[in-house]
Design an enzyme around this catalytic site. Structure first.
Site, PDB file in Angstrom:
ATOM      1  NE  ARG A   9      -3.505  -2.497   2.850  1.00 26.92           N
ATOM      2  CZ  ARG A   9      -3.145  -3.555   3.297  1.00 26.92           C
ATOM      3  NH1 ARG A   9      -2.097  -3.555   3.831  1.00 26.92           N
ATOM      4  NH2 ARG A   9      -4.048  -4.405   3.595  1.00 26.92           N
TER       5      ARG A   9
ATOM      6  CE  LYS B  60      -6.226  -1.106   5.286  1.00 25.88           C
ATOM      7  NZ  LYS B  60      -7.432  -1.444   4.540  1.00 25.88           N
TER       8      LYS B  60
ATOM      9  CG  HIS C 131      -5.344   0.874  -3.407  1.00 20.52           C
ATOM     10  ND1 HIS C 131      -4.677   0.623  -2.371  1.00 20.52           N
ATOM     11  CD2 HIS C 131      -6.514   0.157  -3.464  1.00 20.52           C
ATOM     12  CE1 HIS C 131      -5.070  -0.546  -1.680  1.00 20.52           C
ATOM     13  NE2 HIS C 131      -6.084  -0.784  -2.231  1.00 20.52           N
TER      14      HIS C 131
ATOM     15  NE  ARG D 276      -3.262  -3.514  -1.377  1.00 17.87           N
ATOM     16  CZ  ARG D 276      -2.629  -4.238  -0.591  1.00 17.87           C
ATOM     17  NH1 ARG D 276      -1.431  -4.304  -0.628  1.00 17.87           N
ATOM     18  NH2 ARG D 276      -3.553  -5.052   0.458  1.00 17.87           N
TER      19      ARG D 276
ATOM     20  CG  HIS E 117      -5.838  -8.991   1.070  1.00 12.07           C
ATOM     21  ND1 HIS E 117      -6.137  -9.472  -0.120  1.00 12.07           N
ATOM     22  CD2 HIS E 117      -5.881  -7.669   1.180  1.00 12.07           C
ATOM     23  CE1 HIS E 117      -6.234  -8.364  -0.991  1.00 12.07           C
ATOM     24  NE2 HIS E 117      -6.172  -7.091  -0.079  1.00 12.07           N
TER      25      HIS E 117
ATOM     26  CE1 TYR F 244      -6.622  -6.825  -6.767  1.00 12.43           C
ATOM     27  CE2 TYR F 244      -6.476  -7.998  -4.631  1.00 12.43           C
ATOM     28  CZ  TYR F 244      -6.337  -6.713  -5.506  1.00 12.43           C
ATOM     29  OH  TYR F 244      -6.475  -5.690  -4.767  1.00 12.43           O
TER      30      TYR F 244
END
Length: 309
Positions: free
Chosen positions: A161, A185, A255, A258, A281, A290
């Protein structure tokens, strides 16, 4: 009489401050996420006040449904309503666990499911063309152009990110192994690989980084013109500017690189769980979008090429 908005938020200032501390210190949420969650809670509290509800303990499931219903009637996107419902559940669950309300009224709150939108991506040829252009611009040895080339190579090679990239320090790199340590995150650390082209671009950047170093540079890997750590806005500007020179490429931000990295990994045969690990993730379901991108591309190619499509 309904209280004015400032009065409502002032009444709940201590509550909101405590919740903000919880999101940051205990749940490790980013500044951006905390801002979004708190904005949703403020919106809920303001709506509750219009219904004569001053205390969060007086909220009922009907109030929450009415709150979401008003937003839907006003034309709010399904994704916005779904996020606000999730914010309300998180907030009210915390309020119950901390003894601020006797029961959580959001247990049966159901929001509309988000549409599974396909993220915009570059074709592999477009990604190569963009990076070739970045390399050509870096030939002038302007440290910003050299930095931009390294930034784009690393974003596309690793799929990290933009916030993760901006937060990188020099010590997070292992050029010999071709990996970078990323803080994602929820303060979760992961190791992400990158290839030889990105390594060469980063080495070229490190060779000129000293030309931008100032008293506020610290250990930051990527710097801006004034010597401070690069920020997400500068990276977005570099991506948009380079893509503007490719006439048929979509106008994507960092993004989008990404998304492109993830799609190209899967198109190249990478395992879905490996891509999940690289992207950081928490859920495999997030990564699976994806696969839809790849199938969508396959379908378009089939329809364009097959005489019986």
């Amino acid at each position: 009489m309904v209280k004015a908005v400032p009065d409502v938020l002032e009444q709940h200032a201590e509550l909101l401050h405590a919740y903000a501390r919880h999101l940051g210190a205990e749940r490790g949420r980013s500044v951006h996420t905390r801002r979004a969650y708190l904005g949703d809670v403020r919106h809920l509290l303001t709506f509750a006040a219009t219904r004569g509800i001053d205390e969060i303990g007086d909220l009922r499931i009907g109030d929450l449904r009415a709150w979401l219903g008003v937003q839907a009637d006003a034309g709010a996107a399904r994704a916005t309503i779904a996020r606000r419902a999730a914010s309300a559940r998180t907030f009210l669950r915390w309020a119950e666990h901390t003894g601020r309300i006797p029961t959580d009224p959001s247990l049966r709150l159901v929001a509309p499911k988000r549409h599974a939108t396909l993220p915009g991506v570059l074709r592999q040829g477009e990604a190569s063309e963009m990076l070739d252009l970045a390399a050509t611009r870096a030939d002038d040895e302007d440290p910003i152009h050299v930095r931009d080339r390294a930034v784009l190579e690393l974003l596309y090679a690793s799929g990290i990110r933009v916030g993760e990239l901006a937060a990188l320090d020099i010590d997070d790199l292992d050029l010999a192994q071709g990996v970078v340590r990323v803080m994602g995150k929820g303060a979760k650390e992961r190791i992400v690989p990158f290839g030889a082209p990105a390594a060469r671009a980063i080495e070229a950047w490190l060779a000129v980084r000293s030309r931008l170093v100032g008293e506020h540079s610290g250990p930051a890997l990527f710097l801006g013109r004034r010597g401070r750590r690069v920020d997400a806005r500068q990276v977005r500007s570099a991506v948009h500017e380079l893509l503007s020179h490719l006439p048929d490429a979509p106008d994507l931000g960092p993004h989008g690189l990404r998304h492109s990295a993830a799609t190209h990994l899967l198109e190249g045969g990478a395992d879905l769980r490996m891509v999940q690990e690289i992207l950081g993730h928490a859920s495999l379901a997030t990564t699976q979008i994806y696969t839809h991108v790849s199938v969508d591309r396959l379908r378009r190619s089939y329809e364009q090429a097959h005489p019986r499509a």
